[in-house]
Design a protein around this motif. Structure first.
Motif, PDB file in Angstrom:
ATOM      1  N   GLY A 116      42.235  35.799  20.718  1.00 21.42           N
ATOM      2  CA  GLY A 116      41.145  36.101  21.632  1.00 21.42           C
ATOM      3  C   GLY A 116      40.235  34.908  21.842  1.00 21.42           C
ATOM      4  N   ALA A 117      39.268  35.094  22.732  1.00 24.89           N
ATOM      5  CA  ALA A 117      38.321  34.030  23.052  1.00 24.89           C
ATOM      6  C   ALA A 117      37.109  34.046  22.130  1.00 24.89           C
ATOM      7  CB  ALA A 117      37.874  34.160  24.503  1.00 24.89           C
ATOM      8  N   GLU A 129      34.342  28.019  20.361  1.00 20.57           N
ATOM      9  CA  GLU A 129      32.987  27.517  20.120  1.00 20.57           C
ATOM     10  C   GLU A 129      32.199  27.580  21.425  1.00 20.57           C
ATOM     11  OE1 GLU A 129      33.525  23.517  18.752  1.00 20.57           O
ATOM     12  OE2 GLU A 129      34.028  24.156  16.729  1.00 20.57           O
ATOM     13  N   VAL A 130      31.077  28.267  21.424  1.00 23.14           N
ATOM     14  CA  VAL A 130      30.240  28.306  22.613  1.00 23.14           C
ATOM     15  C   VAL A 130      29.430  27.017  22.739  1.00 23.14           C
ATOM     16  CG1 VAL A 130      30.148  30.806  22.806  1.00 23.14           C
ATOM     17  CG2 VAL A 130      28.470  29.631  21.394  1.00 23.14           C
ATOM     18  N   GLU A 131      29.231  26.353  21.625  1.00 23.99           N
ATOM     19  CA  GLU A 131      28.665  25.008  21.523  1.00 23.99           C
ATOM     20  C   GLU A 131      29.368  24.374  20.336  1.00 23.99           C
ATOM     21  OE1 GLU A 131      24.387  24.826  21.274  1.00 23.99           O
ATOM     22  OE2 GLU A 131      24.194  26.593  22.553  1.00 23.99           O
ATOM     23  N   PRO A 132      29.382  23.046  20.241  1.00 26.11           N
ATOM     24  CA  PRO A 132      30.063  22.436  19.098  1.00 26.11           C
ATOM     25  C   PRO A 132      29.586  23.034  17.769  1.00 26.11           C
ATOM     26  CG  PRO A 132      29.462  20.751  20.690  1.00 26.11           C
ATOM     27  CD  PRO A 132      28.827  22.046  21.160  1.00 26.11           C
ATOM     28  N   GLY A 133      30.541  23.591  17.033  1.00 24.11           N
ATOM     29  CA  GLY A 133      30.247  24.169  15.723  1.00 24.11           C
ATOM     30  C   GLY A 133      29.695  25.575  15.739  1.00 24.11           C
ATOM     31  N   ILE A 134      29.466  26.163  16.921  1.00 25.98           N
ATOM     32  CA  ILE A 134      28.922  27.520  17.017  1.00 25.98           C
ATOM     33  C   ILE A 134      29.972  28.431  17.635  1.00 25.98           C
ATOM     34  CG2 ILE A 134      27.134  28.996  18.020  1.00 25.98           C
ATOM     35  CD1 ILE A 134      25.278  26.550  17.948  1.00 25.98           C
ATOM     36  N   ASP A 167      26.318  37.790  15.265  1.00 24.82           N
ATOM     37  CA  ASP A 167      26.172  39.157  15.767  1.00 24.82           C
ATOM     38  C   ASP A 167      25.518  39.163  17.146  1.00 24.82           C
ATOM     39  OD1 ASP A 167      27.316  40.487  13.619  1.00 24.82           O
ATOM     40  OD2 ASP A 167      25.412  40.816  12.587  1.00 24.82           O
ATOM     41  N   GLU A 168      24.465  38.377  17.301  1.00 24.55           N
ATOM     42  CA  GLU A 168      23.728  38.360  18.564  1.00 24.55           C
ATOM     43  C   GLU A 168      24.619  37.922  19.729  1.00 24.55           C
ATOM     44  OE1 GLU A 168      19.981  36.018  20.614  1.00 24.55           O
ATOM     45  OE2 GLU A 168      20.059  36.168  18.433  1.00 24.55           O
ATOM     46  N   LEU A 169      25.305  36.788  19.574  1.00 27.89           N
ATOM     47  CA  LEU A 169      26.173  36.293  20.638  1.00 27.89           C
ATOM     48  C   LEU A 169      27.328  37.242  20.922  1.00 27.89           C
ATOM     49  CD1 LEU A 169      26.425  32.502  19.714  1.00 27.89           C
ATOM     50  CD2 LEU A 169      25.195  33.503  21.650  1.00 27.89           C
ATOM     51  N   LEU A 170      27.925  37.748  19.863  1.00 28.92           N
ATOM     52  CA  LEU A 170      29.084  38.620  20.027  1.00 28.92           C
ATOM     53  C   LEU A 170      28.690  39.946  20.675  1.00 28.92           C
ATOM     54  CD1 LEU A 170      32.059  38.999  19.703  1.00 28.92           C
ATOM     55  CD2 LEU A 170      31.701  39.544  17.292  1.00 28.92           C
ATOM     56  N   HIS A 171      27.617  40.548  20.216  1.00 30.27           N
ATOM     57  CA  HIS A 171      27.183  41.825  20.789  1.00 30.27           C
ATOM     58  C   HIS A 171      26.767  41.666  22.254  1.00 30.27           C
ATOM     59  CE1 HIS A 171      26.327  43.625  16.550  1.00 30.27           C
ATOM     60  NE2 HIS A 171      27.596  43.617  16.853  1.00 30.27           N
ATOM     61  N   GLU A 172      26.119  40.553  22.562  1.00 31.73           N
ATOM     62  CA  GLU A 172      25.733  40.292  23.951  1.00 31.73           C
ATOM     63  C   GLU A 172      26.979  40.243  24.850  1.00 31.73           C
ATOM     64  OE1 GLU A 172      24.262  36.314  26.209  1.00 31.73           O
ATOM     65  OE2 GLU A 172      23.060  36.924  24.482  1.00 31.73           O
ATOM     66  N   THR A 173      28.002  39.563  24.391  1.00 32.32           N
ATOM     67  CA  THR A 173      29.239  39.457  25.174  1.00 32.32           C
ATOM     68  C   THR A 173      29.930  40.808  25.302  1.00 32.32           C
ATOM     69  OG1 THR A 173      29.527  37.170  24.488  1.00 32.32           O
ATOM     70  CG2 THR A 173      31.477  38.301  25.319  1.00 32.32           C
ATOM     71  N   LEU A 174      30.029  41.532  24.212  1.00 29.75           N
ATOM     72  CA  LEU A 174      30.675  42.851  24.260  1.00 29.75           C
ATOM     73  C   LEU A 174      29.925  43.784  25.203  1.00 29.75           C
ATOM     74  CD1 LEU A 174      31.564  43.281  20.489  1.00 29.75           C
ATOM     75  CD2 LEU A 174      33.138  42.796  22.363  1.00 29.75           C
ATOM     76  N   ASP A 175      28.591  43.735  25.173  1.00 32.09           N
ATOM     77  CA  ASP A 175      27.790  44.549  26.093  1.00 32.09           C
ATOM     78  C   ASP A 175      28.082  44.164  27.540  1.00 32.09           C
ATOM     79  OD1 ASP A 175      26.624  45.735  23.861  1.00 32.09           O
ATOM     80  OD2 ASP A 175      24.728  44.616  24.029  1.00 32.09           O
ATOM     81  N   GLN A 176      28.187  42.861  27.816  1.00 32.97           N
ATOM     82  CA  GLN A 176      28.412  42.392  29.186  1.00 32.97           C
ATOM     83  C   GLN A 176      29.760  42.841  29.738  1.00 32.97           C
ATOM     84  OE1 GLN A 176      27.963  38.147  29.047  1.00 32.97           O
ATOM     85  NE2 GLN A 176      25.727  38.228  29.052  1.00 32.97           N
ATOM     86  N   ILE A 177      30.773  42.871  28.878  1.00 32.45           N
ATOM     87  CA  ILE A 177      32.101  43.241  29.381  1.00 32.45           C
ATOM     88  C   ILE A 177      32.431  44.719  29.181  1.00 32.45           C
ATOM     89  CG2 ILE A 177      33.027  40.916  29.223  1.00 32.45           C
ATOM     90  CD1 ILE A 177      34.376  41.625  26.634  1.00 32.45           C
ATOM     91  N   TYR A 212      33.884  46.786  18.434  1.00 36.63           N
ATOM     92  CA  TYR A 212      35.011  45.896  18.702  1.00 36.63           C
ATOM     93  C   TYR A 212      34.796  44.512  18.090  1.00 36.63           C
ATOM     94  CZ  TYR A 212      39.107  44.120  21.083  1.00 36.63           C
ATOM     95  OH  TYR A 212      40.336  43.582  21.346  1.00 36.63           O
ATOM     96  N   ALA A 213      33.560  44.222  17.679  1.00 33.71           N
ATOM     97  CA  ALA A 213      33.265  42.956  16.986  1.00 33.71           C
ATOM     98  C   ALA A 213      34.165  42.793  15.762  1.00 33.71           C
ATOM     99  CB  ALA A 213      31.793  42.892  16.582  1.00 33.71           C
ATOM    100  N   LEU A 214      34.524  43.896  15.127  1.00 31.07           N
ATOM    101  CA  LEU A 214      35.410  43.833  13.954  1.00 31.07           C
ATOM    102  C   LEU A 214      36.769  43.246  14.325  1.00 31.07           C
ATOM    103  CD1 LEU A 214      34.565  47.338  12.458  1.00 31.07           C
ATOM    104  CD2 LEU A 214      33.835  45.104  11.564  1.00 31.07           C
ATOM    105  N   ALA A 215      37.312  43.660  15.454  1.00 32.34           N
ATOM    106  CA  ALA A 215      38.608  43.138  15.907  1.00 32.34           C
ATOM    107  C   ALA A 215      38.491  41.669  16.297  1.00 32.34           C
ATOM    108  CB  ALA A 215      39.137  43.957  17.075  1.00 32.34           C
ATOM    109  N   VAL A 216      37.396  41.316  16.965  1.00 31.22           N
ATOM    110  CA  VAL A 216      37.177  39.916  17.351  1.00 31.22           C
ATOM    111  C   VAL A 216      37.145  39.040  16.108  1.00 31.22           C
ATOM    112  CG1 VAL A 216      35.534  38.309  18.396  1.00 31.22           C
ATOM    113  CG2 VAL A 216      35.980  40.524  19.485  1.00 31.22           C
ATOM    114  N   ARG A 217      36.449  39.487  15.099  1.00 32.19           N
ATOM    115  CA  ARG A 217      36.375  38.713  13.847  1.00 32.19           C
ATOM    116  C   ARG A 217      37.717  38.708  13.119  1.00 32.19           C
ATOM    117  NH1 ARG A 217      30.559  40.877  13.454  1.00 32.19           N
ATOM    118  NH2 ARG A 217      29.442  39.028  14.182  1.00 32.19           N
ATOM    119  N   GLY A 218      38.477  39.770  13.275  1.00 32.90           N
ATOM    120  CA  GLY A 218      39.815  39.798  12.690  1.00 32.90           C
ATOM    121  C   GLY A 218      40.714  38.726  13.289  1.00 32.90           C
TER     122      GLY A 218
END
Length: 150
Positions: free
Chosen positions: A35-36, A40-45, A51-61, A67-73
């Motif tokens: 998955g995407a 890195e959304v920025e070098p090293g990030i 949680d904040e970045l991931l939840h924001e993206t999941l909310d947007q799509i 589903y954050a659990l699967a992304v981290r998997g």
């Protein structure tokens, strides 16, 4: 989707099992479509690490935050591959992948998303398939991850 959330350790366990199987086939190459979220959304990030970045993206799509659990998997599976000396390639398609047109015109990247003029990471499923077949036929990213986008 429920199965991918129920046991997010399955991705890393599968990666370890596949690498173990490759021990007796050292010239066989493994290509993993991930998955995407591990890009890195920025070098090293990495989005999957926040949680904040991931939840924001999941909310947007429109995906549930669980589903954050699967992304981290998926991220964990990539990290397992990165510790291996086997022949592997990890393909992270663009953040927005959907059926569309096969253009054959896309850009290839490494650990950061490829963004279009509007700052979006997007690709058609048809062009993602072309990029994957190109990589299978003409390896350029052995023991590395790659991504694509317009």
């Amino acid at each position: 989707m429920a199965r991918s959330i129920a046991d997010p350790t399955v991705y890393a366990r599968a990666a370890r099992a596949l690498l173990t199987a490759l021990a007796s086939h050292p010239r066989t190459r493994l290509i993993v479509i991930g998955g995407a979220g591990s890009l890195e959304v920025e070098p090293g990030i990495v989005r999957a690490d926040s949680d904040e970045l991931l939840h924001e993206t999941l909310d947007q799509i429109g995906l549930p935050r669980d589903y954050a659990l699967a992304v981290r998997g998926h991220r964990d599976a990539l990290n397992v591959l990165r510790t291996s000396n086997r022949l592997w390639t990890y393909f992270s398609p663009a953040e927005d992948i959907a059926p569309g047109e096969r253009t054959g015109r896309f850009r290839i990247g490494g650990d950061q998303p490829v963004l279009d003029a509007e700052g979006r990471s997007r690709i058609s499923a048809e062009d993602a398939a072309v990029a994957l077949i190109d990589e299978a036929e003409l390896p350029r990213f052995v023991q590395r991850r790659f991504t694509i986008g317009y």
